[in-house]
Enzyme design. Sequence first.
Site, PDB file in Angstrom:
ATOM      1  N   SER B 101      21.441  58.754   0.635  1.00 31.66           N
ATOM      2  CA  SER B 101      22.592  59.091  -0.208  1.00 31.66           C
ATOM      3  C   SER B 101      22.089  59.848  -1.418  1.00 31.66           C
ATOM      4  CB  SER B 101      23.317  57.816  -0.649  1.00 31.66           C
ATOM      5  OG  SER B 101      23.894  57.190   0.474  1.00 31.66           O
ATOM      6  N   LYS B 175      30.301  60.555   1.175  1.00 31.57           N
ATOM      7  CA  LYS B 175      29.750  59.241   0.830  1.00 31.57           C
ATOM      8  C   LYS B 175      30.210  58.823  -0.574  1.00 31.57           C
ATOM      9  CE  LYS B 175      27.151  55.519   1.074  1.00 31.57           C
ATOM     10  NZ  LYS B 175      25.706  55.363   1.174  1.00 31.57           N
TER      11      LYS B 175
END
Lengths: 298, 298
Positions: B101, B175
Amino acid sequence: MAEAGGLRIGFLGTGIMGAPMARRLAAAGFPVTAWNRSAEKAGGLAADGVSVAPTPRGAAAGADVLVAMLSSGPVCDEVLFGPEGAASALAPGATILVMSSIPPQTARAQADKAREMGLSYVDAPVSGGEKGAQAGTLAIMAGGEAAVVDRLAPVFAPLGRPTHVGPAGAGSLTKLCNQLIVATTIGAVSEALVLAESGGADPARVREALLGGFADSTVLRQHGLRMVTGDFKPGGPAKYQIKDTGAALDVARAASLDLPLASATHALFEGMVANGGADLDHSALILEIKRVNGPRRG
Amino acid sequence: MAEAGGLRIGFLGTGIMGAPMARRLAAAGFPVTAWNRSAEKAGGLAADGVSVAPTPRGAAAGADVLVAMLSSGPVCDEVLFGPEGAASALAPGATILVMSSIPPQTARAQADKAREMGLSYVDAPVSGGEKGAQAGTLAIMAGGEAAVVDRLAPVFAPLGRPTHVGPAGAGSLTKLCNQLIVATTIGAVSEALVLAESGGADPARVREALLGGFADSTVLRQHGLRMVTGDFKPGGPAKYQIKDTGAALDVARAASLDLPLASATHALFEGMVANGGADLDHSALILEIKRVNGPRRG
């Protein structure tokens, strides 16, 4: 099939929700006597085994449980406790079961009046809409004394899934909590999809990617689908959503509670309604997020 | 079972998430060569058919797809593109697949560097945690050219469910959207349960009553359960949540987007972290809502 258990039911208000509920109670074996302000709506129920009374007191006479599925708190007040109110036609020991969505403080005041008249009182608003009412799958949020709520189990059974959440008023408060979560989650999904689009991601695919993860919700599935397809025919119009979030904030204010997300969500819906969105589905809040951020957003 | 299709895989970062992912790729028949900064973590993978390289370049040499599952954007930058970076050991035409991420702007910059080196680039962060990595049920949010994402289908298959959401950077942005929705929904459920409790309803029963309705969500089920049982062992600590909401707001600011719910949610988490909640699960935001509303709340 529920056991009717000899309980006689009076039913006030046979609109979109009330009519299928009264039908299901009759089909479960309860003797049901219904009243509705516009008589033609109640008339159609006779073929399904529901007796029709010409007045609220007529529906209440002889009832062990008097269900109210009326349009608002003030209407419940008037029909139950006003001059010619139905409550005074009930025998001592009968139960008033208000399934309308009304303010918690109204429910508590009604419970007090009922107690003074020797009656039991439960507020049990529902979630699940017309489909849930027809299928008998409503979520039922019941507030009142545990023993009384327990005695109502056979009445709830044909209607849906009851949960006893606390004393009188707690059912109505739970319904407001439900509406608050829905409204704020609509806001969260709206903001996320606007952010995604602004950065070149495809909102429909973003929604798809998030299904099944921690961001998943009924709102992402149902309202999120409306957001990405642009289908904003209600459903739940913003003008009703704003009444619910406003009522929740009234309760919070009375308890000196500061709820920043609820306040911000209510303000967003106020902007939406002020800018012509009153009759759009509440999922169209995404258009308001785009509007306040200027015309460059599609 | 995925078709390995002859693709050779390099794998950078075999921590809590990376190790089970590398194992699943090897089990699916791919030749996998892994590197990890602390070598002992990578060493344990050899028994599961994963080769271990002593350097990032060693893992990249000969790979068709180089997966990065490292701790942050700067670490990915260094390990992939720094001096001794792994990217320069790849043959032209190979693909860098960053599943960490990282900020969307970092992903876009990495995609540009990769293109200059004749490499393909996809950012594909995941949601689902360690359990999802072990079970191969991760939600995979993939950003990049459609043809490249399509070619990666056999690599994604043992890991979870991929969705192509847009160009490079769109996966990382998705995300952030996921994290933003989770954080705001935690706030919404927290506020609703505090409101319920203040009015005498039982929060545990309120949560129970709302399951299956429009207010239902993974957050209501999982984080809501933590809220009513008081189990705030992480899970997802607030200090990480605040990084995610902060990163999302950075992206919004750069796009001149005002997201009032995201801002209010971030402020709530800032208050929680400033008041000693950094290491509690993010569901403990309910304690912060109670704290700001004074000691009278349980």
